[in-house]
Design an enzyme around this catalytic site. Structure first.
Site, PDB file in Angstrom:
ATOM      1  N   ASP A 101      20.873  28.327  24.683  1.00  0.00           N
ATOM      2  CA  ASP A 101      20.709  29.524  23.857  1.00  0.00           C
ATOM      3  C   ASP A 101      20.850  30.758  24.742  1.00  0.00           C
ATOM      4  O   ASP A 101      20.315  30.816  25.852  1.00  0.00           O
ATOM      5  CB  ASP A 101      19.340  29.517  23.167  1.00  0.00           C
ATOM      6  CG  ASP A 101      19.257  30.521  22.028  1.00  0.00           C
ATOM      7  OD1 ASP A 101      19.220  30.095  20.858  1.00  0.00           O
ATOM      8  OD2 ASP A 101      19.257  31.745  22.306  1.00  0.00           O
ATOM      9  N   GLY A 104      14.495  32.156   8.757  1.00  0.00           N
ATOM     10  CA  GLY A 104      14.782  32.873   9.995  1.00  0.00           C
ATOM     11  C   GLY A 104      16.145  32.570  10.595  1.00  0.00           C
ATOM     12  O   GLY A 104      16.387  32.839  11.767  1.00  0.00           O
ATOM     13  N   HIS A 155      22.379  24.558  13.159  1.00  0.00           N
ATOM     14  CA  HIS A 155      22.089  24.323  14.581  1.00  0.00           C
ATOM     15  C   HIS A 155      20.635  23.899  14.720  1.00  0.00           C
ATOM     16  O   HIS A 155      19.750  24.449  14.065  1.00  0.00           O
ATOM     17  CB  HIS A 155      22.366  25.572  15.419  1.00  0.00           C
ATOM     18  CG  HIS A 155      21.749  26.826  14.886  1.00  0.00           C
ATOM     19  ND1 HIS A 155      22.295  27.529  13.840  1.00  0.00           N
ATOM     20  CD2 HIS A 155      20.635  27.502  15.245  1.00  0.00           C
ATOM     21  CE1 HIS A 155      21.547  28.586  13.576  1.00  0.00           C
ATOM     22  NE2 HIS A 155      20.522  28.586  14.421  1.00  0.00           N
ATOM     23  N   LEU A 156      20.423  22.955  15.589  1.00  0.00           N
ATOM     24  CA  LEU A 156      19.074  22.489  15.906  1.00  0.00           C
ATOM     25  C   LEU A 156      18.655  23.130  17.228  1.00  0.00           C
ATOM     26  O   LEU A 156      19.327  22.945  18.248  1.00  0.00           O
ATOM     27  CB  LEU A 156      19.063  20.962  16.031  1.00  0.00           C
ATOM     28  CG  LEU A 156      17.717  20.325  16.387  1.00  0.00           C
ATOM     29  CD1 LEU A 156      16.693  20.540  15.273  1.00  0.00           C
ATOM     30  CD2 LEU A 156      17.894  18.836  16.671  1.00  0.00           C
ATOM     31  N   HIS A 157      17.561  23.916  17.185  1.00  0.00           N
ATOM     32  CA  HIS A 157      16.992  24.449  18.422  1.00  0.00           C
ATOM     33  C   HIS A 157      16.182  23.352  19.107  1.00  0.00           C
ATOM     34  O   HIS A 157      15.398  22.647  18.450  1.00  0.00           O
ATOM     35  CB  HIS A 157      16.008  25.593  18.126  1.00  0.00           C
ATOM     36  CG  HIS A 157      16.607  26.836  17.580  1.00  0.00           C
ATOM     37  ND1 HIS A 157      16.893  27.931  18.372  1.00  0.00           N
ATOM     38  CD2 HIS A 157      16.972  27.184  16.324  1.00  0.00           C
ATOM     39  CE1 HIS A 157      17.391  28.909  17.615  1.00  0.00           C
ATOM     40  NE2 HIS A 157      17.446  28.478  16.368  1.00  0.00           N
TER      41      HIS A 157
HETATM   42  P1  AMP Z   1      18.830  31.175  14.355  1.00  0.00           P
HETATM   43  O1  AMP Z   1      18.050  32.465  14.360  1.00  0.00           O
HETATM   44  O2  AMP Z   1      18.021  29.963  14.068  1.00  0.00           O
HETATM   45  O3  AMP Z   1      20.050  31.284  13.465  1.00  0.00           O
HETATM   46  O4  AMP Z   1      19.320  30.966  15.845  1.00  0.00           O
HETATM   47  C1  AMP Z   1      20.493  31.501  16.357  1.00  0.00           C
HETATM   48  C2  AMP Z   1      20.391  31.397  17.847  1.00  0.00           C
HETATM   49  O5  AMP Z   1      21.663  31.582  18.399  1.00  0.00           O
HETATM   50  C3  AMP Z   1      19.477  32.463  18.490  1.00  0.00           C
HETATM   51  O6  AMP Z   1      18.403  31.823  19.174  1.00  0.00           O
HETATM   52  C4  AMP Z   1      20.409  33.200  19.442  1.00  0.00           C
HETATM   53  O7  AMP Z   1      19.781  33.561  20.645  1.00  0.00           O
HETATM   54  C5  AMP Z   1      21.522  32.194  19.649  1.00  0.00           C
HETATM   55  N1  AMP Z   1      22.818  32.752  20.005  1.00  0.00           N
HETATM   56  C6  AMP Z   1      23.434  33.819  19.444  1.00  0.00           C
HETATM   57  N2  AMP Z   1      24.631  34.010  20.030  1.00  0.00           N
HETATM   58  C7  AMP Z   1      24.759  33.049  20.978  1.00  0.00           C
HETATM   59  C8  AMP Z   1      25.771  32.725  21.931  1.00  0.00           C
HETATM   60  N3  AMP Z   1      26.909  33.420  22.017  1.00  0.00           N
HETATM   61  N4  AMP Z   1      25.563  31.672  22.744  1.00  0.00           N
HETATM   62  C9  AMP Z   1      24.418  30.960  22.673  1.00  0.00           C
HETATM   63  N5  AMP Z   1      23.437  31.211  21.798  1.00  0.00           N
HETATM   64  C10 AMP Z   1      23.603  32.241  20.961  1.00  0.00           C
END
Ligand code: AMP
Ligand code: ZN
Length: 113
Positions: free
Chosen positions: A30, A92, A99-101
Protein backbone atom coordinates in the site's frame (compact mmCIF):
# COMPACT_ATOMS: atom_id res chain seq x y z
CA UNK A 1 -11.60 -0.71 -16.92
CA UNK A 2 -9.35 1.82 -18.60
CA UNK A 3 -9.70 4.47 -15.87
CA UNK A 4 -9.25 2.13 -12.91
CA UNK A 5 -6.13 2.74 -10.80
CA UNK A 6 -5.63 -0.88 -9.83
CA UNK A 7 -6.25 -2.13 -13.38
CA UNK A 8 -3.44 0.25 -14.42
CA UNK A 9 -1.20 -1.22 -11.72
CA UNK A 10 -2.11 -4.74 -12.90
CA UNK A 11 -1.23 -3.70 -16.47
CA UNK A 12 2.08 -2.20 -15.36
CA UNK A 13 1.06 1.30 -16.49
CA UNK A 14 1.47 2.60 -12.92
CA UNK A 15 4.39 1.27 -10.85
CA UNK A 16 3.88 -0.66 -7.63
CA UNK A 17 6.04 -2.42 -5.07
CA UNK A 18 5.05 -5.94 -6.01
CA UNK A 19 4.72 -8.63 -3.34
CA UNK A 20 3.34 -11.45 -5.47
CA UNK A 21 1.89 -12.11 -8.90
CA UNK A 22 0.31 -15.05 -10.70
CA UNK A 23 -2.10 -15.36 -13.62
CA UNK A 24 -5.14 -14.15 -11.65
CA UNK A 25 -3.82 -12.23 -8.60
CA UNK A 26 -1.49 -9.34 -7.84
CA UNK A 27 -0.27 -8.25 -4.39
CA UNK A 28 1.56 -4.97 -3.81
CA UNK A 29 2.50 -2.72 -0.90
CA UNK A 30 0.00 0.00 0.00
CA UNK A 31 1.31 3.45 -0.93
CA UNK A 32 0.09 4.86 2.41
CA UNK A 33 0.83 2.09 4.90
CA UNK A 34 -1.30 2.06 8.07
CA UNK A 35 0.83 -0.59 9.79
CA UNK A 36 4.43 -1.86 9.58
CA UNK A 37 3.15 -4.42 7.04
CA UNK A 38 0.37 -3.21 4.75
CA UNK A 39 -0.19 -4.69 1.34
CA UNK A 40 -3.15 -5.17 -0.96
CA UNK A 41 -4.19 -8.31 -2.84
CA UNK A 42 -6.34 -7.77 -5.93
CA UNK A 43 -7.85 -9.97 -8.61
CA UNK A 44 -6.43 -9.04 -12.01
CA UNK A 45 -10.00 -9.15 -13.29
CA UNK A 46 -11.81 -5.85 -12.70
CA UNK A 47 -14.46 -6.34 -10.01
CA UNK A 48 -15.61 -2.95 -8.62
CA UNK A 49 -16.33 -4.14 -5.07
CA UNK A 50 -17.39 -7.15 -3.06
CA UNK A 51 -21.01 -6.30 -3.86
CA UNK A 52 -20.37 -6.85 -7.58
CA UNK A 53 -18.63 -10.20 -7.08
CA UNK A 54 -20.38 -12.80 -9.21
CA UNK A 55 -21.11 -16.21 -7.77
CA UNK A 56 -18.81 -17.74 -10.37
CA UNK A 57 -15.96 -15.67 -8.91
CA UNK A 58 -16.48 -16.82 -5.32
CA UNK A 59 -13.72 -19.40 -5.72
CA UNK A 60 -11.39 -16.71 -7.06
CA UNK A 61 -11.96 -14.71 -3.89
CA UNK A 62 -11.26 -17.83 -1.87
CA UNK A 63 -7.93 -18.26 -3.62
CA UNK A 64 -7.20 -14.56 -3.07
CA UNK A 65 -7.79 -14.89 0.69
CA UNK A 66 -5.75 -18.08 0.86
CA UNK A 67 -2.82 -16.39 -0.91
CA UNK A 68 -3.17 -13.34 1.37
CA UNK A 69 -2.60 -15.42 4.51
CA UNK A 70 0.37 -17.19 2.92
CA UNK A 71 1.92 -13.81 2.07
CA UNK A 72 1.17 -12.41 5.55
CA UNK A 73 3.11 -15.30 7.09
CA UNK A 74 5.96 -14.83 4.60
CA UNK A 75 6.17 -11.10 5.39
CA UNK A 76 6.63 -11.73 9.09
CA UNK A 77 3.09 -11.47 10.47
CA UNK A 78 3.47 -14.69 12.44
CA UNK A 79 1.48 -13.22 15.37
CA UNK A 80 -1.52 -12.53 13.13
CA UNK A 81 -2.84 -9.82 10.83
CA UNK A 82 -5.96 -7.86 9.96
CA UNK A 83 -7.62 -8.79 6.63
CA UNK A 84 -9.97 -6.02 5.46
CA UNK A 85 -12.37 -5.66 2.54
CA UNK A 86 -13.74 -2.11 2.45
CA UNK A 87 -16.93 -2.12 0.38
CA UNK A 88 -18.51 1.00 -1.16
CA UNK A 89 -18.96 4.37 0.55
CA UNK A 90 -20.10 3.31 4.03
CA UNK A 91 -17.38 0.67 4.03
CA UNK A 92 -14.71 3.28 3.35
CA UNK A 93 -13.78 2.08 -0.13
CA UNK A 94 -11.90 4.71 -2.16
CA UNK A 95 -10.55 2.64 -5.07
CA UNK A 96 -13.30 0.87 -6.99
CA UNK A 97 -11.43 -2.34 -7.77
CA UNK A 98 -11.90 -5.09 -5.20
CA UNK A 99 -8.85 -5.31 -2.92
CA UNK A 100 -8.06 -7.09 0.31
CA UNK A 101 -5.97 -5.08 2.77
CA UNK A 102 -3.49 -7.09 4.82
CA UNK A 103 -2.22 -5.19 7.86
CA UNK A 104 0.26 -6.58 10.34
CA UNK A 105 3.37 -6.03 12.38
CA UNK A 106 1.46 -4.49 15.28
CA UNK A 107 -1.63 -5.27 17.35
CA UNK A 108 -4.84 -3.93 15.76
CA UNK A 109 -7.60 -2.13 17.65
CA UNK A 110 -11.30 -2.98 17.56
CA UNK A 111 -13.82 -1.73 16.56
CA UNK A 112 -12.62 0.16 13.47
CA UNK A 113 -13.66 3.83 13.31
P1 AMP B 1 -9.70 1.58 0.15
O1 AMP B 1 -9.84 2.88 0.90
O2 AMP B 1 -10.11 0.38 0.91
O3 AMP B 1 -10.36 1.67 -1.21
O4 AMP B 1 -8.14 1.38 -0.06
C1 AMP B 1 -7.44 1.91 -1.14
C2 AMP B 1 -5.99 1.82 -0.77
O5 AMP B 1 -5.22 1.99 -1.93
C3 AMP B 1 -5.52 2.90 0.23
O6 AMP B 1 -5.03 2.28 1.41
C4 AMP B 1 -4.43 3.64 -0.53
O7 AMP B 1 -3.36 4.02 0.29
C5 AMP B 1 -4.02 2.62 -1.58
N1 AMP B 1 -3.44 3.16 -2.80
C6 AMP B 1 -3.90 4.22 -3.52
N2 AMP B 1 -3.11 4.40 -4.60
C7 AMP B 1 -2.15 3.45 -4.54
C8 AMP B 1 -1.03 3.12 -5.37
N3 AMP B 1 -0.75 3.80 -6.48
N4 AMP B 1 -0.26 2.08 -5.00
C9 AMP B 1 -0.52 1.38 -3.88
N5 AMP B 1 -1.56 1.63 -3.07
C10 AMP B 1 -2.36 2.65 -3.40
ZN1 ZN C 1 -9.95 -2.27 -12.06
Amino acid sequence: MSDCLFCKIVAGQIPSKKVYEDEELLAFHDIGPKAPVHFLVVPKKHVPSLYELEKADAALLGRLVYKAQELARELGCEKGARFVLNCKSDGGQTVEHLHLHVLGGRAMGWPPG
